[in-house]
Design an enzyme around this catalytic site. Structure first.
Site, PDB file in Angstrom:
ATOM      1  N   TYR A 137      39.909  31.983  40.632  1.00 13.73           N
ATOM      2  CA  TYR A 137      38.710  32.655  40.103  1.00 13.73           C
ATOM      3  C   TYR A 137      37.630  31.628  39.746  1.00 13.73           C
ATOM      4  CZ  TYR A 137      36.035  35.787  36.997  1.00 13.73           C
ATOM      5  OH  TYR A 137      35.054  36.530  36.387  1.00 13.73           O
ATOM      6  N   LYS A 141      34.014  31.327  41.438  1.00 10.89           N
ATOM      7  CA  LYS A 141      32.807  31.511  40.625  1.00 10.89           C
ATOM      8  C   LYS A 141      31.925  30.264  40.633  1.00 10.89           C
ATOM      9  CE  LYS A 141      33.075  35.737  39.153  1.00 10.89           C
ATOM     10  NZ  LYS A 141      32.247  36.740  39.871  1.00 10.89           N
TER      11      LYS A 141
HETATM   12  N1  LIG Z   1      33.862  41.345  32.183  1.00  8.41           N
HETATM   13  C1  LIG Z   1      33.653  40.063  31.920  1.00  8.41           C
HETATM   14  O1  LIG Z   1      33.759  39.586  30.749  1.00  8.41           O
HETATM   15  C2  LIG Z   1      33.225  39.140  33.018  1.00  8.41           C
HETATM   16  C3  LIG Z   1      33.094  37.774  32.726  1.00  8.41           C
HETATM   17  C4  LIG Z   1      32.642  36.918  33.719  1.00  8.41           C
HETATM   18  C5  LIG Z   1      32.366  37.423  34.982  1.00  8.41           C
HETATM   19  N2  LIG Z   1      32.549  38.748  35.260  1.00  8.41           N
HETATM   20  C6  LIG Z   1      32.260  39.207  36.607  1.00  8.41           C
HETATM   21  O2  LIG Z   1      31.495  40.409  36.562  1.00  8.41           O
HETATM   22  C7  LIG Z   1      31.712  41.150  37.774  1.00  8.41           C
HETATM   23  C8  LIG Z   1      32.040  42.585  37.418  1.00  8.41           C
HETATM   24  O3  LIG Z   1      33.313  42.636  36.820  1.00  8.41           O
HETATM   25  P1  LIG Z   1      33.741  43.681  35.679  1.00  8.41           P
HETATM   26  O4  LIG Z   1      34.092  42.901  34.490  1.00  8.41           O
HETATM   27  O5  LIG Z   1      32.720  44.762  35.600  1.00  8.41           O
HETATM   28  O6  LIG Z   1      35.140  44.204  36.278  1.00  8.41           O
HETATM   29  P2  LIG Z   1      35.492  45.560  37.068  1.00  8.41           P
HETATM   30  O7  LIG Z   1      36.883  45.370  37.591  1.00  8.41           O
HETATM   31  O8  LIG Z   1      35.227  46.736  36.201  1.00  8.41           O
HETATM   32  O9  LIG Z   1      34.427  45.594  38.253  1.00  8.41           O
HETATM   33  C9  LIG Z   1      34.577  44.929  39.475  1.00  8.41           C
HETATM   34  C10 LIG Z   1      34.436  45.948  40.585  1.00  8.41           C
HETATM   35  O10 LIG Z   1      34.410  45.292  41.859  1.00  8.41           O
HETATM   36  C11 LIG Z   1      34.971  46.214  42.777  1.00  8.41           C
HETATM   37  N3  LIG Z   1      35.384  45.521  43.987  1.00  8.41           N
HETATM   38  C12 LIG Z   1      36.453  44.680  44.136  1.00  8.41           C
HETATM   39  N4  LIG Z   1      36.513  44.255  45.402  1.00  8.41           N
HETATM   40  C13 LIG Z   1      35.464  44.821  46.061  1.00  8.41           C
HETATM   41  C14 LIG Z   1      35.009  44.750  47.406  1.00  8.41           C
HETATM   42  N5  LIG Z   1      35.641  43.981  48.310  1.00  8.41           N
HETATM   43  N6  LIG Z   1      33.903  45.466  47.761  1.00  8.41           N
HETATM   44  C15 LIG Z   1      33.274  46.240  46.851  1.00  8.41           C
HETATM   45  N7  LIG Z   1      33.666  46.351  45.569  1.00  8.41           N
HETATM   46  C16 LIG Z   1      34.749  45.634  45.177  1.00  8.41           C
HETATM   47  C17 LIG Z   1      36.150  46.817  42.036  1.00  8.41           C
HETATM   48  O11 LIG Z   1      36.546  48.053  42.616  1.00  8.41           O
HETATM   49  C18 LIG Z   1      35.590  46.958  40.618  1.00  8.41           C
HETATM   50  O12 LIG Z   1      35.135  48.276  40.340  1.00  8.41           O
HETATM   51  C19 LIG Z   1      32.843  40.425  38.517  1.00  8.41           C
HETATM   52  O13 LIG Z   1      32.274  39.610  39.521  1.00  8.41           O
HETATM   53  C20 LIG Z   1      33.483  39.581  37.424  1.00  8.41           C
HETATM   54  O14 LIG Z   1      34.161  38.457  37.953  1.00  8.41           O
HETATM   55  C21 LIG Z   1      32.968  39.618  34.294  1.00  8.41           C
END
Ligand SMILES: NC(=O)c1ccc[n+]([C@@H]2O[C@H](COP(=O)([O-])OP(=O)(O)OC[C@H]3O[C@@H](n4cnc5c(N)ncnc54)[C@H](O)[C@@H]3O)[C@@H](O)[C@H]2O)c1
Length: 267
Positions: A137, A141
């Site tokens: 990851y 990232k």
């Molecule tokens: N939540 C946090 O604290 C946090 C921190 C740092 C980064 N992020 C990043 O934010 C982004 C959103 O994550 P989140 O926290 O909302 O989690 P989440 O799991 O709710 O959302 C991620 C979404 O991506 C979708 N997805 C996965 N593979 C896919 C593909 N090949 N094509 C289309 N859609 C796809 C999933 O179905 C999911 O709904 C991610 O990139 C995550 O790494 C989140």
């Protein structure tokens, strides 16, 4: 256009669930939205997604790359298929929509239409500083940050800005991993609510941010931080090649002048 392949946290499965839910929320709030279920890490799928948006709305103004999955492992326990899956969704899942959107904007410019477009990529604190147990990851990232810098430089000529965010919020991705830190308070400001991240994404997608590109912002709660990236620190140049034996006298001094590295998450 709300895209989501409907994957489970580990990337398996698929339904219109999350995209359909968001579309319903937007419509209930009086907006227009359409769901799309393409896999953004599939080159052709990302192309169909961009075409779908243009077909539905007549144009494309902003691309928010956000798809992600987690397969957390210590490096000693890495699994090849999991490594590939994480890099695929995050890295190719950013590059493929970016490529197709950029090609669309270039063609619009060539056809004489005025382009003023935005891309917002999603990195993470894990990409900025590293995170123990999240080698794949963190690598993906960090790669998104490199891609953001290159895209910002390449697409400036088409009047497309490209920035990245490193958010932190309570979502299904984090609610299990960081349950305590992410818990909603009984009352008062909910610093981990995902909607705290949205205003920055809206601003970066707006006309007001036209001069901002190649930047990375950490965002959570009421906090927005401009991430200061790799830049040259203390240096030494003796105008000829060093021998390894000479470096012992030089490098400790150089490192002593440099800012200490930020700690890796979880270390
Ligand atoms: N939540 C946090 O604290 C946090 C921190 C740092 C980064 N992020 C990043 O934010 C982004 C959103 O994550 P989140 O926290 O909302 O989690 P989440 O799991 O709710 O959302 C991620 C979404 O991506 C979708 N997805 C996965 N593979 C896919 C593909 N090949 N094509 C289309 N859609 C796809 C999933 O179905 C999911 O709904 C991610 O990139 C995550 O790494 C989140």
């Amino acid at each position: 256009m709300v895209n989501d392949v409907g994957a489970a946290l580990d990337g398996s499965g698929g339904s219109e669930g999350p995209a359909g839910d968001v579309v319903e929320e937007i419509r209930a709030a009086g907006g227009e939205a359409v769901a799309d279920g393409e896999d953004v890490a599939d080159w052709g799928g990302a192309g169909r997604l961009v075409a779908h948006a243009v077909e539905e709305f007549g144009r494309l103004d902003v691309l928010v790359n956000n798809a992600g999955i987690l397969r957390d492992r210590m490096l000693v326990s890495l699994d090849e298929a999991e490594w590939d899956a994480v890099l695929r969704v995050h890295l190719k899942g950013h590059a493929a929509p970016l490529h197709h959107a950029a090609a669309y904007w270039r063609s619009q410019g060539k056809a004489g239409h005025r382009v003023d477009a935005r891309v917002i990529n999603t990195s993470s604190g894990a990409g900025l500083l590293g995170s123990v147990g999240q080698g794949s990851y963190s690598t993906a990232k960090a790669g998104i940050l490199g891609l953001t810098l290159v895209a910002a430089a390449e697409l400036a000529r088409y009047r497309v800005t490209v920035n990245a965010i490193a958010p932190a919020a309570r979502t299904r991705m984090t609610e299990r991993a960081f349950a305590e830190a992410m818990a909603a308070p009984d009352g008062g400001f909910d610093a981990m609510a995902p909607e705290n991240v949205s205003p920055l994404v809206v601003w970066l997608g707006s006309a007001e941010s036209a001069e901002v590109t190649g930047r990375v912002f950490e965002v959570d709660g009421g906090r927005i931080v401009v991430a200061d990236g790799w830049r040259p620190g203390p240096s030494v140049d003796q105008g000829r090649r060093w021998s390894p034996g000479e470096l012992g006298a030089v490098l400790p001094e150089l490192l002593a002048k440099a800012a200490p590295p930020e700690p890796v998450y979880g270390s």
